[in-house]
Design a protein around this motif. Structure first.
Motif, PDB file in Angstrom:
ATOM      1  N   LYS A 129     -10.914  -7.490  11.385  1.00  0.00           N
ATOM      2  CA  LYS A 129      -9.993  -7.390  10.564  1.00  0.00           C
ATOM      3  C   LYS A 129     -10.180  -6.686   9.308  1.00  0.00           C
ATOM      4  O   LYS A 129      -9.274  -6.157   9.535  1.00  0.00           O
ATOM      5  N   GLN A 130     -11.112  -6.433   8.975  1.00  0.00           N
ATOM      6  CA  GLN A 130     -11.524  -5.359   7.520  1.00  0.00           C
ATOM      7  C   GLN A 130     -11.331  -4.171   8.072  1.00  0.00           C
ATOM      8  O   GLN A 130     -10.917  -3.574   7.763  1.00  0.00           O
ATOM      9  N   LEU A 131     -11.949  -4.090   9.440  1.00  0.00           N
ATOM     10  CA  LEU A 131     -11.930  -2.010   9.845  1.00  0.00           C
ATOM     11  C   LEU A 131      -9.699  -2.397  10.890  1.00  0.00           C
ATOM     12  O   LEU A 131      -9.945  -0.909  10.208  1.00  0.00           O
ATOM     13  N   ALA A 132      -9.212  -3.121  10.839  1.00  0.00           N
ATOM     14  CA  ALA A 132      -8.230  -2.959  11.460  1.00  0.00           C
ATOM     15  C   ALA A 132      -7.358  -2.847  10.166  1.00  0.00           C
ATOM     16  O   ALA A 132      -6.094  -1.541  10.734  1.00  0.00           O
ATOM     17  N   SER A 133      -7.308  -3.276   9.334  1.00  0.00           N
ATOM     18  CA  SER A 133      -6.709  -3.340   8.090  1.00  0.00           C
ATOM     19  C   SER A 133      -6.742  -1.799   7.742  1.00  0.00           C
ATOM     20  O   SER A 133      -6.109  -1.496   7.140  1.00  0.00           O
ATOM     21  N   LEU A 134      -8.373  -1.673   7.887  1.00  0.00           N
ATOM     22  CA  LEU A 134      -8.394   0.312   7.531  1.00  0.00           C
ATOM     23  C   LEU A 134      -7.571   1.744   8.307  1.00  0.00           C
ATOM     24  O   LEU A 134      -7.430   1.993   7.560  1.00  0.00           O
ATOM     25  N   LYS A 135      -7.692   0.572   9.930  1.00  0.00           N
ATOM     26  CA  LYS A 135      -7.499   2.025   9.914  1.00  0.00           C
ATOM     27  C   LYS A 135      -5.731   1.745  10.458  1.00  0.00           C
ATOM     28  O   LYS A 135      -5.116   2.983   9.816  1.00  0.00           O
ATOM     29  N   TYR A 136      -4.978   1.013   9.603  1.00  0.00           N
ATOM     30  CA  TYR A 136      -3.770   0.944   9.653  1.00  0.00           C
ATOM     31  C   TYR A 136      -3.149   1.438   8.424  1.00  0.00           C
ATOM     32  O   TYR A 136      -2.309   1.896   8.054  1.00  0.00           O
ATOM     33  N   GLU A 137      -4.207   1.595   7.142  1.00  0.00           N
ATOM     34  CA  GLU A 137      -3.947   2.051   6.084  1.00  0.00           C
ATOM     35  C   GLU A 137      -4.331   3.024   6.128  1.00  0.00           C
ATOM     36  O   GLU A 137      -3.439   4.140   5.659  1.00  0.00           O
ATOM     37  N   LEU A 138      -4.912   3.919   7.472  1.00  0.00           N
ATOM     38  CA  LEU A 138      -5.013   5.442   7.452  1.00  0.00           C
ATOM     39  C   LEU A 138      -3.652   5.823   8.350  1.00  0.00           C
ATOM     40  O   LEU A 138      -3.872   6.897   7.789  1.00  0.00           O
ATOM     41  N   LEU A 139      -3.702   5.114   8.903  1.00  0.00           N
ATOM     42  CA  LEU A 139      -2.093   5.139   9.441  1.00  0.00           C
ATOM     43  C   LEU A 139      -1.146   5.786   8.641  1.00  0.00           C
ATOM     44  O   LEU A 139      -0.356   6.489   9.525  1.00  0.00           O
ATOM     45  N   SER A 140      -1.141   5.031   7.689  1.00  0.00           N
ATOM     46  CA  SER A 140      -0.117   4.606   6.952  1.00  0.00           C
ATOM     47  C   SER A 140       0.028   5.723   5.983  1.00  0.00           C
ATOM     48  O   SER A 140       1.389   6.713   5.100  1.00  0.00           O
ATOM     49  N   GLU A 141      -1.242   6.483   6.177  1.00  0.00           N
ATOM     50  CA  GLU A 141      -1.608   7.422   5.170  1.00  0.00           C
ATOM     51  C   GLU A 141      -1.472   9.097   5.976  1.00  0.00           C
ATOM     52  O   GLU A 141      -1.530   9.950   5.071  1.00  0.00           O
TER      53      GLU A 141
END
Length: 185
Positions: free
Chosen positions: A14-26
Motif C-alpha cells: 500500500k505504501q509503494l502503491a500510494s507513492l506510485k500514484y503520487e508520482l503519476l499525479s506529479e
C-alpha cells in the motif's frame, strides 16, 4: 539475493502503491519501481517510504562469483544455494519461527525450467520448516514487496561495486536490514 520479511505485506504494498500514484499525479510516468532504472529523485522517495515501513525487515546475501567453486557458478545452482542460505538464516531467526504459513515469492526472471530446478533444489530445505509454505515465482514488476527487495539488493550492489554508501546507509536509518557475505561463512 535479498529478502524482505513482513507480517503485513499489504501495508508495505500500500505504501509503494500510494507513492506510485503520487508520482503519476506529479507527471512522473512510472509503472513500477526498479532501482537500476529509476531517477535519483524517485529512488530518494522510495527509500523514504521503505524506511517508514513497520513490521518489516530486510536481508541481503551475496557472494563474489569469481571466488565461488565451479559448480556454484551455474546460475540455477547459485540461486538455489543463495535461497537456501537465506531461508536458513531467516528460519533460525525469530522472523519465520512462529508462523503457521510462510509465503515465499521469488522473481520470475528465469525460464520455467530454471525456476522448476530451483524449486526442486530448495524443496527439501522447505520441508524442514515446521510451517506450511507457498512458493511463488512472480514478476518483480507485479509485486510491490518484490520491488522493495529490488531496492534493498540495489543498495548493496552499488555499495559493493561503486562504494556508493548512501542507499545502504539510508536503509539503515529505518528498515531493519543487514547483509551477509557468504564467503565469510
Amino acid at each position: 539475493m535479498s529478502a524482505v520479511c513482513t507480517t503485513r505485506p499489504e501495508e508495505s504494498a500500500k505504501q509503494l502503491a500510494s507513492l506510485k500514484y503520487e508520482l503519476l499525479s506529479e507527471g512522473v510516468d512510472i509503472s513500477s519501481f526498479h532501482a537500476t532504472n529509476d531517477f535519483q529523485f524517485v529512488r530518494d522517495r522510495v527509500y523514504k517510504r521503505i524506511n517508514s515501513l513497520k513490521n518489516s525487515r530486510a536481508m541481503v546475501i551475496f557472494a563474489v562469483k569469481e571466488r565461488l567453486s565451479e559448480d556454484l557458478r551455474v546460475p540455477v545452482t547459485l540461486l538455489a544455494f543463495l535461497a537456501e542460505k537465506l531461508l536458513s538464516i531467516l528460519t533460525q531467526d525469530v522472523v519465520l519461527k512462529d508462523f503457521r504459513r510462510i509465503v515465499l515469492l521469488f522473481d520470475r526472471s528465469l525460464s520455467n525450467r530454471q525456476l522448476n530446478e530451483i524449486f526442486i533444489l530448495i524443496k527439501p530445505y522447505l520441508k524442514k520448516i515446521k510451517s506450511e509454505f507457498l512458493v511463488g515465482f512472480h514478476s518483480m514488476h507485479a509485486d510491490m514487496n518484490s520491488q522493495v527487495a529490488d531496492y534493498v539488493s540495489w543498495a548493496m550492489f552499488v555499495l559493493l561495486e561503486r562504494n556508493e554508501r548512501r542507499p545502504w546507509e539510508t536503509l539503515q536509518l529505518g528498515l531493519r536490514s543487514n547483509a551477509l557475505n557468504l564467503l565469510k561463512l
